[in-house]
Design an enzyme around this catalytic site. Structure first.
Site, PDB file in Angstrom:
ATOM      1  CE  LYS A  80      80.092  52.004  71.935  1.00 34.99           C
ATOM      2  NZ  LYS A  80      80.716  51.677  73.047  1.00 34.99           N
ATOM      3  CB  SER A 155      84.110  50.326  71.422  1.00 32.74           C
ATOM      4  OG  SER A 155      83.333  50.325  72.582  1.00 32.74           O
ATOM      5  CB  SER A 179      84.400  51.225  75.357  1.00 37.02           C
ATOM      6  OG  SER A 179      84.866  50.264  74.828  1.00 37.02           O
TER       7      SER A 179
HETATM    8  N1  GLN Z   1      88.742  47.501  74.741  1.00 38.99           N
HETATM    9  C1  GLN Z   1      88.060  46.777  75.121  1.00 38.99           C
HETATM   10  C2  GLN Z   1      87.718  45.598  74.465  1.00 38.99           C
HETATM   11  O1  GLN Z   1      87.949  45.588  73.313  1.00 38.99           O
HETATM   12  C3  GLN Z   1      86.871  47.356  75.824  1.00 38.99           C
HETATM   13  C4  GLN Z   1      85.610  47.388  75.015  1.00 38.99           C
HETATM   14  C5  GLN Z   1      84.531  48.081  75.534  1.00 38.99           C
HETATM   15  O2  GLN Z   1      84.571  48.690  76.582  1.00 38.99           O
HETATM   16  N2  GLN Z   1      83.339  47.982  74.884  1.00 38.99           N
HETATM   17  O3  GLN Z   1      87.070  44.550  74.934  1.00 38.99           O
END
Ligand code: GLN
Length: 503
Positions: A80, A155, A179
């Site tokens: 990532k 994400s 994410s």
């Molecule tokens: N969807 C969640 C957010 O927008 C989790 C994001 C993540 O785990 N980085 O914060």
């Protein structure tokens, strides 16, 4: 001749170690698959051709010298783009860091490299990991390999899509509120969020420091176990104060029987608004499969779980606001030219560098931490966090893992979640796990009868019971008959399989 699509990480490493094929041949096959498939998937922000070939050649040279190769020798792996890797940029999918060259290699990436992986590139993500779809990437979106009109999740959407499309055998992602697990679920691959503190975050750009955790994606539970062994080898990292030593041996604990062990089910969660019928049916199927494997189902309660989203969307933006303050256009990131004063430079650099969601999160955090709001929102959110953590601790008294949905429904279409709060609400099943510091994993169940898209089940386990969690995930995979031993489990998405990638 075989296809990379059909080989598990373990099979690739054995093949490289025994000389059935070279790491360079594997690297070329992976880069070829990326070349053939990336036009439609767009999982990567950078493909590191040269680096991949150099690392693979070094692996082959080590073998020729008679050195013992690592357990992931030659396995193509993506990272990532919030993880530092020398020789690549680390952009966090943001204009703010568009030209930021990694100045060292993150511990998690370094440990994967030490185990022998070939780094094929940096994967797309929501900007600074804010989001659930990759739509907030400043550069481009990534597409779901099962249906390219749908999101891969986020994400870490690029990492999940790369594995599902067979562009990489393993990828790393980060999970602050879901994410890793949510995109794994949307793309039909396995994604694990280890317990808070199991994997070092040194060299990973921080989002919510009390919640962030790094973990692997793979097409089978066995591949994820191999990656976990690599990630924890070397013990606690002195450069991440939250990191703790954790036993290795994930692979050897994998086939531990679940007979007589207890799987918690939470009836209240199955009644949550927005949960689709096919996901509900999928969880019922997972219950039966685990029972067939000898596990015992027990009902448990998590009375405060419905408040998890509200607490998270206070705590996470506050931490993000604090963490992202470092991007001031002086020490890090984009610097707006021609400004008369430092204040103007900071303001204009940040206005230009951050996208809409990154600004929304930081404004929210700034507001929530301001005097007055702190007592009204931040403090109660921390109290809710304690209540949720206590709920779990009580539940662990009567079960070893909890089985629940990972997402309310299958992958949604691009643009479908136009209201940010709608997107936030879809994190309802993943967030509580980060809040309590537990471990969690998304296991593919096959395709939904209504959507024809991947569905999954989520298993959550107590903090630092990560090996036990993986043995339940493996039991589920075994029972579903997706896996063949430690071979590849979930298939590469049709339409992508075998386009390039021949060894
Ligand atoms: N969807 C969640 C957010 O927008 C989790 C994001 C993540 O785990 N980085 O914060």
């Amino acid at each position: 001749m075989s296809s990379l699509d059909e080989l598990s990480a373990a099979e690739i490493a054995v093949g490289v170690r025994e000389g059935a094929f070279s790491a360079e041949e594997v690297a070329r096959a992976a880069l070829d698959a990326i070349d053939q498939r990336e036009g439609e998937v767009a999982a990567f922000l950078q493909v590191s051709n040269e680096l991949a070939l150099n690392v693979a050649r070094a692996t082959d040279a080590a073998r020729l010298r008679g050195e013992e190769l690592g357990p992931l020798a030659g396995v193509p792996c993506g990272f990532k783009d919030n993880m530092q890797l020398l020789g690549t940029r680390t952009t966090c999918a943001s204009r703010m860091l568009e030209n930021y060259e990694s100045n060292f290699t993150a511990t998690c990436v370094g440990r994967m490299l030490a185990a022998g992986v070939t780094p094929v590139g940096k994967t797309n993500m929501d900007e600074f990991a804010f989001g659930s779809s990759t739509e907030s990437s400043a550069f481009h979106r990534s597409n779901n390999p099962w249906d390219t009109t749908r999101v891969p999740g986020g994400s870490s959407g690029g990492s999940a899509a790369a594995v599902a499309a067979g562009e990489a055998t393993l990828c790393l992602g980060s999970d602050t509120g879901g994410s890793i697990r949510q995109p794994a679920s949307f793309c039909g691959v396995v994604g694990m969020k280890p317990s808070y503190g199991v994997v070092s975050r040194c060299g990973v750009v921080a989002f919510g420091s009390s919640l962030d955790q790094v973990g692997p994606f793979g097409r089978s539970v066995g591949d994820v176990a191999l990656a976990m062994d690599a990630l924890v080898s070397g013990g606690a990292d002195p450069f991440d104060a939250s990191s703790q030593a954790c036993e290795a041996g994930f692979l050897s604990a994998l086939e531990a029987p679940v007979e007589g062990r207890r799987v918690g089910v939470v009836p209240q969660l199955m009644e949550m608004e927005g949960l689709s019928d096919e996901v509900k049916d999928g969880i019922r199927l997972a219950e039966r499969v685990l029972e067939d494997q000898g596990a015992q189902l027990v009902e448990v309660e998590l009375p405060h779980i419905a408040s998890a989203i509200a607490a998270y969307y206070v705590i996470a933006p506050c931490e993000a606001f604090s963490n992202l303050a470092r991007f001031d256009g002086v020490r890090y990131g984009y610097q707006e030219p021609g400004c008369a004063t430092l204040d103007e430079q900071t303001a204009r650099s940040r206005a230009h560098g951050f996208g809409e969601e990154a600004k929304r999160r930081q404004l929210l955090g700034a507001y929530l931490l301001s005097s007055g709001s702190y007592d009204k929102y931040y403090y109660p959110a921390q109290q809710v966090r304690t209540l949720i953590t206590q709920d779990y601790l009580r539940a662990w008294g009567s079960c070893d893992v909890i089985l629940m949905p990972c997402v309310p429904r299958c992958a949604f279409k691009f643009g479908e979640m136009s209201d940010p709060t709608q997107m936030y609400a879809s994190d309802m099943f993943t967030i509580s796990n980060n809040i309590a510091g537990n471990c969690g994993i998304s296991v593919p169940l096959g395709l939904g009868p209504d959507s024809c898209m991947p569905l999954s089940a989520q298993l959550q386990g107590p903090a630092f019971k990560d090996q036990s969690l993986l043995s339940f995930a493996r039991a589920l995979e075994r029972g579903l008959d997706l896996g063949r031993g430690l071979g590849a489990g979930a298939p590469v998405a049709p339409g992508f399989a075998k386009r390039g990638g021949e060894l």
